[in-house]
Design a protein around this motif. Structure first.
Motif, PDB file in Angstrom:
ATOM      1  N   LEU A   6     -49.444 -41.806   3.480  1.00  0.00           N
ATOM      2  CA  LEU A   6     -49.373 -43.141   4.078  1.00  0.00           C
ATOM      3  C   LEU A   6     -49.028 -44.163   2.990  1.00  0.00           C
ATOM      4  O   LEU A   6     -49.533 -44.091   1.867  1.00  0.00           O
ATOM      5  CB  LEU A   6     -50.709 -43.508   4.719  1.00  0.00           C
ATOM      6  N   ALA A   7     -48.188 -45.110   3.344  1.00  0.00           N
ATOM      7  CA  ALA A   7     -47.799 -46.146   2.393  1.00  0.00           C
ATOM      8  C   ALA A   7     -47.433 -47.409   3.149  1.00  0.00           C
ATOM      9  O   ALA A   7     -46.704 -47.359   4.138  1.00  0.00           O
ATOM     10  CB  ALA A   7     -46.617 -45.677   1.543  1.00  0.00           C
ATOM     11  N   ALA A   8     -47.954 -48.541   2.688  1.00  0.00           N
ATOM     12  CA  ALA A   8     -47.663 -49.830   3.323  1.00  0.00           C
ATOM     13  C   ALA A   8     -47.256 -50.835   2.249  1.00  0.00           C
ATOM     14  O   ALA A   8     -48.030 -51.127   1.333  1.00  0.00           O
ATOM     15  CB  ALA A   8     -48.884 -50.349   4.087  1.00  0.00           C
ATOM     16  N   ASP A   9     -46.035 -51.307   2.351  1.00  0.00           N
ATOM     17  CA  ASP A   9     -45.506 -52.342   1.450  1.00  0.00           C
ATOM     18  C   ASP A   9     -45.548 -51.916  -0.014  1.00  0.00           C
ATOM     19  O   ASP A   9     -45.883 -52.717  -0.896  1.00  0.00           O
ATOM     20  CB  ASP A   9     -46.251 -53.662   1.641  1.00  0.00           C
ATOM     21  N   VAL A  10     -45.212 -50.665  -0.267  1.00  0.00           N
ATOM     22  CA  VAL A  10     -45.161 -50.205  -1.652  1.00  0.00           C
ATOM     23  C   VAL A  10     -43.793 -50.420  -2.275  1.00  0.00           C
ATOM     24  O   VAL A  10     -43.633 -50.269  -3.495  1.00  0.00           O
ATOM     25  CB  VAL A  10     -45.537 -48.706  -1.754  1.00  0.00           C
ATOM     26  N   VAL A  11     -42.802 -50.759  -1.462  1.00  0.00           N
ATOM     27  CA  VAL A  11     -41.449 -50.959  -1.964  1.00  0.00           C
ATOM     28  C   VAL A  11     -41.169 -52.453  -2.049  1.00  0.00           C
ATOM     29  O   VAL A  11     -41.136 -53.159  -1.051  1.00  0.00           O
ATOM     30  CB  VAL A  11     -40.406 -50.295  -1.032  1.00  0.00           C
ATOM     31  N   TYR A  12     -41.022 -52.932  -3.267  1.00  0.00           N
ATOM     32  CA  TYR A  12     -40.647 -54.324  -3.481  1.00  0.00           C
ATOM     33  C   TYR A  12     -39.949 -54.396  -4.828  1.00  0.00           C
ATOM     34  O   TYR A  12     -39.755 -53.367  -5.495  1.00  0.00           O
ATOM     35  CB  TYR A  12     -41.859 -55.256  -3.424  1.00  0.00           C
ATOM     36  N   SER A  13     -39.559 -55.559  -5.242  1.00  0.00           N
ATOM     37  CA  SER A  13     -38.736 -55.692  -6.437  1.00  0.00           C
ATOM     38  C   SER A  13     -39.565 -55.470  -7.697  1.00  0.00           C
ATOM     39  O   SER A  13     -40.130 -56.394  -8.266  1.00  0.00           O
ATOM     40  CB  SER A  13     -38.086 -57.079  -6.469  1.00  0.00           C
ATOM     41  N   HIS A  14     -39.661 -54.228  -8.111  1.00  0.00           N
ATOM     42  CA  HIS A  14     -40.330 -53.912  -9.371  1.00  0.00           C
ATOM     43  C   HIS A  14     -39.605 -52.734 -10.011  1.00  0.00           C
ATOM     44  O   HIS A  14     -38.763 -52.085  -9.383  1.00  0.00           O
ATOM     45  CB  HIS A  14     -41.814 -53.599  -9.153  1.00  0.00           C
ATOM     46  N   PRO A  15     -39.889 -52.417 -11.271  1.00  0.00           N
ATOM     47  CA  PRO A  15     -39.083 -51.416 -11.989  1.00  0.00           C
ATOM     48  C   PRO A  15     -39.513 -49.970 -11.783  1.00  0.00           C
ATOM     49  O   PRO A  15     -39.036 -49.102 -12.495  1.00  0.00           O
ATOM     50  CB  PRO A  15     -39.286 -51.823 -13.453  1.00  0.00           C
ATOM     51  N   TYR A  16     -40.394 -49.689 -10.799  1.00  0.00           N
ATOM     52  CA  TYR A  16     -40.936 -48.348 -10.678  1.00  0.00           C
ATOM     53  C   TYR A  16     -40.566 -47.658  -9.368  1.00  0.00           C
ATOM     54  O   TYR A  16     -41.297 -46.784  -8.903  1.00  0.00           O
ATOM     55  CB  TYR A  16     -42.458 -48.382 -10.829  1.00  0.00           C
ATOM     56  N   LEU A  17     -39.444 -48.007  -8.786  1.00  0.00           N
ATOM     57  CA  LEU A  17     -39.063 -47.398  -7.514  1.00  0.00           C
ATOM     58  C   LEU A  17     -38.664 -45.942  -7.677  1.00  0.00           C
ATOM     59  O   LEU A  17     -38.915 -45.122  -6.788  1.00  0.00           O
ATOM     60  CB  LEU A  17     -37.919 -48.197  -6.870  1.00  0.00           C
ATOM     61  N   GLU A  18     -38.058 -45.583  -8.788  1.00  0.00           N
ATOM     62  CA  GLU A  18     -37.702 -44.185  -9.005  1.00  0.00           C
ATOM     63  C   GLU A  18     -38.964 -43.340  -9.181  1.00  0.00           C
ATOM     64  O   GLU A  18     -39.039 -42.204  -8.692  1.00  0.00           O
ATOM     65  CB  GLU A  18     -36.803 -44.048 -10.236  1.00  0.00           C
ATOM     66  N   GLU A  19     -39.978 -43.909  -9.848  1.00  0.00           N
ATOM     67  CA  GLU A  19     -41.251 -43.213  -9.988  1.00  0.00           C
ATOM     68  C   GLU A  19     -41.944 -43.051  -8.636  1.00  0.00           C
ATOM     69  O   GLU A  19     -42.585 -42.026  -8.372  1.00  0.00           O
ATOM     70  CB  GLU A  19     -42.161 -43.959 -10.963  1.00  0.00           C
ATOM     71  N   LEU A  20     -41.824 -44.051  -7.782  1.00  0.00           N
ATOM     72  CA  LEU A  20     -42.365 -43.938  -6.430  1.00  0.00           C
ATOM     73  C   LEU A  20     -41.664 -42.811  -5.673  1.00  0.00           C
ATOM     74  O   LEU A  20     -42.316 -42.003  -4.988  1.00  0.00           O
ATOM     75  CB  LEU A  20     -42.196 -45.257  -5.685  1.00  0.00           C
ATOM     76  N   MET A  21     -40.343 -42.734  -5.794  1.00  0.00           N
ATOM     77  CA  MET A  21     -39.595 -41.661  -5.133  1.00  0.00           C
ATOM     78  C   MET A  21     -40.044 -40.302  -5.642  1.00  0.00           C
ATOM     79  O   MET A  21     -40.228 -39.348  -4.861  1.00  0.00           O
ATOM     80  CB  MET A  21     -38.098 -41.834  -5.376  1.00  0.00           C
ATOM     81  N   ASP A  22     -40.246 -40.176  -6.946  1.00  0.00           N
ATOM     82  CA  ASP A  22     -40.713 -38.912  -7.513  1.00  0.00           C
ATOM     83  C   ASP A  22     -42.104 -38.550  -6.991  1.00  0.00           C
ATOM     84  O   ASP A  22     -42.415 -37.366  -6.783  1.00  0.00           O
ATOM     85  CB  ASP A  22     -40.744 -38.995  -9.040  1.00  0.00           C
TER      86      ASP A  22
END
Length: 246
Positions: A162-178
Motif C-alpha cells: 500500500l502506498a499513498a502520495d509517495v510520488v512527488y518531486s524528490h530525488p528518490y523516485l528510482e529508489e522507490l521503483m526499486d
C-alpha cells in the motif's frame, strides 16, 4: 493500461467524481471543542481514528491520497479482503492507511524514514490498541537501501503493498521503483494512490508501467488523485480483485 474504473460500481464522469470525492472527504472531521493536543479525526471501519500531525516534518502530514486509499479499502472489503493478509505500507507518514488496514484485519508492516517513526508509532498505537487482531509493526525503511537484508524475499511475502502520495518531486523516485520491484513478488498486489502535481508524477507512471501491469481504480479530477492497482508483468497473469498468492 486497462479501462478506467471510477467509483465502487465502475461508473465515471464529473458527477460520479464529485459524489465520490465528497464521500471520501466526509470521512474527515475536526474536534468540536478546544483540546490540549491538536488532532484530526477520521471515520473508517466504523471507528473513530485520531491522527496527530507534525507540521515541521513533510512526511508527518496527512495528504488526501491517504483518505482515498482508506475509503477504497473500507468500501471494497468484499473484493479486497484484508483479513489475515500480509500488508506493507510504504511512506506511512501519519499512519492512517496502516491503522485502517489493521482495523480491517491485516497483518501490517508500516514503514517510513527514521525522523517520522516517532509520530507514526504514536498514532498507530493509540488507534489500534485493543482494536486489532494483529499488532502493526512499525519499522524504518529507506527506499532502495538494504532491501534484501531488511525484507528477505524468501521470508517476507506480502499480499499487498500500500502506498499513498509517495510520488512527488524528490530525488528518490528510482529508489522507490526499486523498492516496489523488490517487495512485489508473485501474488503481490500494489494499491497506490497518488496526487498529480508536476511532470515527475507522469513520468513515474510511465516507468512503472514498464515493470508492472497497472489498472486504474479511481480517477478523481476534483482532487487531482488517481488510485491504481499494480502487479508484476514477469511473474503471473492478471489476478481477480482481492486474489493473492496461496
Amino acid at each position: 493500461m486497462e479501462d478506467s474504473k471510477t467509483g465502487e460500481e465502475g461508473e465515471s464522469g464529473p458527477a460520479v467524481d464529485a459524489e465520490l470525492a465528497k464521500a471520501i472527504m466526509a470521512r474527515h472531521f475536526r474536534p468540536s471543542l478546544i483540546v490540549t493536543e491538536a488532532w484530526e479525526g477520521y471515520t473508517f471501519a466504523g471507528l473513530e481514528i485520531r491522527i496527530k500531525e507534525s507540521t515541521d516534518l513533510y512526511g508527518a502530514v496527512l495528504w488526501p491520497s491517504a483518505l482515498v486509499l482508506c475509503h477504497f479499502l473500507d468500501t471494497n472489503r468484499d473484493k479486497y479482503n484484508l483479513t489475515d493478509k500480509n500488508v506493507i505500507e510504504l511512506g506511512a507518514g501519519t499512519g492512517l492507511v496502516t491503522i485502517v488496514s489493521s482495523l480491517l484485519g491485516a497483518k501490517v508492516t508500516s514503514t517510513d524514514m527514521p525522523d517520522v517513526l516517532g509520530n507514526l508509532r504514536y498514532n498507530v498505537l493509540r488507534n489500534t490498541r485493543d482494536r486489532c487482531k494483529y499488532i502493526p509493526q512499525v519499522t524504518e525503511l529507506t527506499w532502495g537501501q538494504e532491501l534484501e537484508q531488511r525484507f528477505p524475499r524468501a521470508t517476507h511475502c506480502f499480499d499487498y503493498i500500500l502506498a499513498a502520495d509517495v510520488v512527488y518531486s524528490h530525488p528518490y523516485l528510482e529508489e522507490l521503483m526499486d523498492t516496489f520491484d523488490h517487495l512485489c513478488q508473485e501474488g503481490t498486489q500494489i494499491l497506490w494512490a497518488m496526487r498529480f502535481r508536476l511532470d515527475p508524477e507522469n513520468s513515474f507512471v510511465e516507468r512503472f508501467q514498464k515493470r508492472f501491469h497497472m489498472e486504474e481504480l479511481y480517477d478523481l479530477p476534483s482532487l487531482s488523485i488517481k488510485l491504481y492497482r499494480g502487479w508484476r508483468k514477469d511473474k503471473w497473469t492478471v489476478p481477480h480483485s482481492g486474489e493473492a498468492a496461496a
